[in-house]
Design a protein around this motif. Sequence first.
Motif, PDB file in Angstrom:
ATOM      1  N   ASP A  14      27.623   5.452  18.267  1.00 49.12           N
ATOM      2  CA  ASP A  14      26.071   5.344  18.827  1.00 49.12           C
ATOM      3  C   ASP A  14      26.112   5.384  20.225  1.00 49.12           C
ATOM      4  N   CYS A  17      21.814   3.997  21.708  1.00 46.47           N
ATOM      5  CA  CYS A  17      21.230   2.857  21.948  1.00 46.47           C
ATOM      6  C   CYS A  17      21.406   2.158  23.349  1.00 46.47           C
ATOM      7  N   THR A  34      16.756   4.381  13.491  1.00 46.05           N
ATOM      8  CA  THR A  34      18.273   4.785  13.352  1.00 46.05           C
ATOM      9  C   THR A  34      19.329   3.682  13.504  1.00 46.05           C
ATOM     10  N   GLU A  35      18.959   2.812  14.303  1.00 43.39           N
ATOM     11  CA  GLU A  35      19.918   1.540  14.323  1.00 43.39           C
ATOM     12  C   GLU A  35      19.838   0.857  13.066  1.00 43.39           C
ATOM     13  N   VAL A  38      21.926   2.508  10.557  1.00 43.97           N
ATOM     14  CA  VAL A  38      23.241   2.454  10.773  1.00 43.97           C
ATOM     15  C   VAL A  38      23.668   1.015  10.128  1.00 43.97           C
ATOM     16  N   GLN A  55      29.103   0.942  19.724  1.00 44.63           N
ATOM     17  CA  GLN A  55      27.737   1.052  20.245  1.00 44.63           C
ATOM     18  C   GLN A  55      27.630   0.975  21.983  1.00 44.63           C
ATOM     19  N   ILE A  87      26.359  10.032  16.590  1.00 43.93           N
ATOM     20  CA  ILE A  87      24.737   9.726  16.549  1.00 43.93           C
ATOM     21  C   ILE A  87      24.164  10.646  17.504  1.00 43.93           C
TER      22      ILE A  87
END
Length: 352
Positions: A14, A17, A34-35, A38, A55, A87
């Motif tokens: 990701d 973020c 989205t987070e 996940v 992340q 992502i």
Amino acid sequence: MQSLQSLPALAIVDPCCAGGYDPSDMETGGLGGTEATVLRIGAALRHSIDVAVYQNGRTESRRSGAGQLRPLQEAFAPLDVGGIVVINQWKVALKLRKLNPDTPIFLWLHVYPGRHNRKMGAALKAANVTVICVSQTHARAVADFIGAPDCPSITLIYNPIADDLQRQECPRDLNMLLFASSPHKGLAEVFQQFVAARRILPELTLAVADPGYLKCDVGTVPDGVTFLGSLSHAALISQMRRALCLFYPQTTFAETFGLVLAEANAVGTPALVSRGLGANEEILSSAEQMVDGHDTSAIVERLAEWQSRYPVIAANPAFRMTAIARAWTDLVLGSANCSRSNNPAQQAAQVG
């Protein structure tokens, strides 16, 4: 149960973020859809797949109920995994392809590509990166944007709603409307429609649950609006159960899926949205939830109908976590067991 060392491994990367996130953030609020997705996928797969989530903004590694959580920079090395999911950022997927030439790599899109992504399709096709879209509407839009000659493989896995998210009989405030999204998703226009509707239905109120991850100027706040701030997921669901409807008749922001729409329907709450915008018609469970978002009279008429006769609303079972976890498991196991020439994404469940 198998040990982690014997489970097939999946890396979710990701780069989008703003900071590290973990399951505890679901309880305090402030996570985007989205987070949250996940984390839910990681938690659902933890007994069958060893998930690591890399992340942006995370500074330390730790294990969580959603898998291993690691700093983004640790992803930029050869990874001993059965599959890599990136992502949104296709250039990151290409960078990881150079580092992992034989590993199945997927681009998990949660957005519609813009004009600056014109080279995306040909580059992903050449790198043998498969695109995962989150709705049929989304997949068609991505394929149309790229065009047939340059289009990489595209597959579909919906975003999940919990299996136990169900309708309950509880008191509703039939004058309370709820907007439960970031303000950039059309809140200024929603305010305009709320003001117009309130001239005819003066008892209406509007509660705004803003996750707070993106600031946006929405102009003057009308009378009758209450800001709830950033809510935990449980608190947000509680607000959905109380409201007349999710009030979302904006015409400019197209959802690729619209998780709050699906969750509202799961608890029996209708969503009032603009017909023909994004994935609205695919995600919502009944046509009565869609109107012309420019037509104030149609909006007011629907609200009045629901106040006098509340609709029976239910979730689409294709969005339930059991089905979505199965699709992800098939994708990862297919990637681990099939050669790249067989295109492992084609083995993923085409949910819906």
